[in-house]
Design an enzyme around this catalytic site. Structure first.
Site, PDB file in Angstrom:
ATOM      1  N   TYR A 133       0.934  -1.179  -0.084  1.00 31.50           N
ATOM      2  CA  TYR A 133       0.151   0.047  -0.239  1.00 31.50           C
ATOM      3  C   TYR A 133       0.864   1.142   0.052  1.00 31.50           C
ATOM      4  O   TYR A 133       1.661   1.589   0.986  1.00 31.50           O
ATOM      5  CB  TYR A 133      -0.977  -0.074   1.218  1.00 31.50           C
ATOM      6  CG  TYR A 133      -1.977   1.068   1.130  1.00 31.50           C
ATOM      7  CD1 TYR A 133      -2.286   1.787   0.244  1.00 31.50           C
ATOM      8  CD2 TYR A 133      -3.009   0.966   2.243  1.00 31.50           C
ATOM      9  CE1 TYR A 133      -3.393   2.790   0.206  1.00 31.50           C
ATOM     10  CE2 TYR A 133      -4.085   1.747   2.214  1.00 31.50           C
ATOM     11  CZ  TYR A 133      -4.201   2.702   1.153  1.00 31.50           C
ATOM     12  OH  TYR A 133      -5.191   3.425   1.104  1.00 31.50           O
ATOM     13  N   LYS A 158      -1.057  -1.129  -4.490  1.00 29.08           N
ATOM     14  CA  LYS A 158      -2.196  -0.357  -4.202  1.00 29.08           C
ATOM     15  C   LYS A 158      -1.801   1.107  -3.998  1.00 29.08           C
ATOM     16  O   LYS A 158      -1.044   1.504  -3.352  1.00 29.08           O
ATOM     17  CB  LYS A 158      -3.018  -0.677  -2.911  1.00 29.08           C
ATOM     18  CG  LYS A 158      -4.357   0.211  -2.776  1.00 29.08           C
ATOM     19  CD  LYS A 158      -5.045  -0.234  -1.626  1.00 29.08           C
ATOM     20  CE  LYS A 158      -6.374   0.836  -1.109  1.00 29.08           C
ATOM     21  NZ  LYS A 158      -6.583   0.175   0.201  1.00 29.08           N
TER      22      LYS A 158
END
Length: 307
Positions: A133, A158
């Protein structure tokens, strides 16, 4: 692991005593499965990972695993202080999660080598693959992502930063390594608002907090997006998502607080958010209700047009 459909980030319900309400969590997740999520991400940002103990992370992830019973991939959150992240990774593996979403480390800034080492340490803590992330104090360079992509346990990226130039560099650099199993998705707040641009970067997947609150609306957007129906997609963006984002931006943390409020308005008493997040005022909840009414009207009209 391959994702097909909207990526669902469930909230974590709390009861009147402030504990995780397992029965409500089961109901929340089960009620969204008929809408075809491509993956379920319990105990992540929308699920208030920052406010959960390791025991609560285990409970939340185990509940999700039991409800989906192998029909949808379950990707659990792991992040914050390294010790906490490692414990979360091991707990998720023990209860049967399919992968981990590596959230940013706690507070500290770090050089790129340190961020890479942080992800590698979490990946090594269990047999589960991990998704990186990219946000806040965990911003990765293209070179760092190439380094991480050399590890077969690192399976995705992400983007929660919103630097489209850097995102394009990362997509291109990782693809140049030959990794065909590596997946990219848009993880910005209310990602539907930016997904048209992210699709052009080579990130066809996106996370949807709105799916947790209003799966009918999120599903209508996803169908318009997949069908290339720009007129319907624009209607939903202008009529629902843009007003929701304006309300969300009034208070830090409303990306979670409004989702919980919308779920409560729909009849599932998932409880408040935990500090340091705050709940919306009555006036803000009234505006949210009006935004949801408009969104449901648009979704219903699109469903009729498709009938």
């Amino acid at each position: 692991m391959k994702f097909e459909g909207v990526l669902f980030f469930p909230v974590t319900p709390f009861n009147d005593e402030g504990s995780v309400d397992v029965a409500l969590l089961k109901e929340h997740i089960a009620s969204r499965l008929p809408f075809g999520p491509g993956g379920i991400f319990p105990a992540c940002g929308t699920g208030e990972f920052h406010a959960l103990s390791i025991a609560e992370v285990r409970t939340v992830v185990q509940t999700a695993v039991e409800v989906v019973a192998g029909t949808v991939p379950v990707i659990a959150g792991a992040g914050g202080p390294l010790g906490h992240a490692l414990d979360a990774a091991r707990a998720a593996a023990e209860v049967g999660a399919d992968a981990l979403l590596v959230l940013p480390p706690y507070l500290v800034g770090a050089p790129m080598d340190g961020l890479v080492a942080y992800v590698e340490a979490i990946a090594a803590a269990s047999e589960l693959p991990v998704i990186v992330y990219h946000r806040a104090n965990a911003k990765f360079s293209a070179a760092a992502m190439v380094q991480l992509a050399a590890n077969p346990k690192v399976i995705g990226f992400k983007d929660g930063v919103g630097d489209v130039g850097l995102a394009q560099e990362i997509v291109s650099a990782v693809r140049a390594t030959g990794r065909e199993d590596f997946q990219f998705f848009n993880g910005l707040l209310t990602a539907e608002l930016t997904q048209g641009a992210y699709r052009g970067l080579g990130m066809p997947l996106y996370s949807s907090a709105a799916f947790a609150m209003a799966p009918e609306i999120a599903g209508a957007y996803y169908r318009a997006y997949m069908d290339g129906n720009e007129e319907r997609r624009a209607e939903l963006l202008e009529g629902f998502y843009a007003p929701l984002v304006r309300l969300r931006d009034e208070v830090p943390g409303f990306g979670v607080s409004l989702i919980k409020a919308g779920i409560r308005q729909a009849g599932l008493p998932v409880g408040p958010v935990r500090p340091p997040l705050v709940n919306p005022t009555a006036e803000q909840e009234a505006r949210l209700a009006a935004i949801l009414v408009k969104g449901h009207e648009l979704a219903a009209s699109h469903a009729l047009a498709n009938a």
